[in-house]
Scaffold this motif. Structure first.
Motif, mmCIF file in Angstrom:
data_model
loop_
_atom_site.group_PDB
_atom_site.id
_atom_site.type_symbol
_atom_site.label_atom_id
_atom_site.label_comp_id
_atom_site.label_asym_id
_atom_site.label_seq_id
_atom_site.Cartn_x
_atom_site.Cartn_y
_atom_site.Cartn_z
ATOM 1 N N PHE A 180 -1.179 5.459 -5.047
ATOM 2 C CA PHE A 180 -0.932 4.459 -3.998
ATOM 3 C C PHE A 180 -1.879 4.690 -2.823
ATOM 4 O O PHE A 180 -2.521 3.764 -2.322
ATOM 5 C CB PHE A 180 0.537 4.539 -3.564
ATOM 6 N N LEU A 208 2.210 -1.287 -7.823
ATOM 7 C CA LEU A 208 3.341 -1.714 -7.003
ATOM 8 C C LEU A 208 4.561 -1.943 -7.888
ATOM 9 O O LEU A 208 5.659 -1.477 -7.578
ATOM 10 C CB LEU A 208 2.993 -2.986 -6.221
ATOM 11 N N THR A 215 4.969 -2.184 -0.527
ATOM 12 C CA THR A 215 5.427 -0.968 -1.202
ATOM 13 C C THR A 215 6.655 -0.394 -0.504
ATOM 14 O O THR A 215 7.646 -0.049 -1.163
ATOM 15 C CB THR A 215 4.298 0.082 -1.248
ATOM 16 N N CYS A 263 9.992 -0.682 -2.572
ATOM 17 C CA CYS A 263 10.536 0.558 -3.148
ATOM 18 C C CYS A 263 11.878 0.946 -2.524
ATOM 19 O O CYS A 263 12.810 1.300 -3.247
ATOM 20 C CB CYS A 263 9.525 1.690 -3.012
ATOM 21 N N ASN A 313 5.966 1.433 -9.062
ATOM 22 C CA ASN A 313 6.686 2.133 -7.994
ATOM 23 C C ASN A 313 8.035 1.474 -7.701
ATOM 24 O O ASN A 313 9.026 2.166 -7.457
ATOM 25 C CB ASN A 313 5.828 2.218 -6.739
#
Length: 100
Positions: A65, A32, A84, A88, A35
């Motif tokens: 992921f 995580l 996520t 992100c 990313n």
């Protein structure tokens, strides 16, 4: 063909960096973080193909992921997918705004 070789070279570098970090700090939390950091860097630098699609594309990993998410309980997977997505996209937007 030259651009494909550049992107491929960058992707190899990014994947090795992700692998090394994941080996040092195993678990879903490091993925995580990888990313989110990769998304922030992409938003801030808006890099050319070698660094963007290549290095950062190899560094961040949707396949990893998806694999990790598939191994989690449904509740944990839902939380991880949400973290996520929010992390992100938010990191990309913050990186983009920080540069402006």
């Amino acid at each position: 063909m030259r651009e494909a070789a550049l992107v491929g070279s960058g992707a190899a570098l990014g994947a090795v960096a992700r692998f090394l970090l994941s080996a040092l700090l195993p678990g879903a939390a490091i993925l995580l973080a990888i990313n989110i950091v990769g998304s922030a860097l992409m938003g801030y630098f808006k890099p050319a193909p070698f660094w963007g699609t290549g290095v950062l594309g190899g560094f961040t990993s949707f396949a990893t992921f998806a694999f990790l998410t598939g191994e989690m309980s449904p509740a944990r997977a839902a939380a991880y997918v949400t973290a996520t997505l929010v992390g992100c996209v938010g990191a990309y937007l913050l990186g983009s705004r920080a540069r402006a």
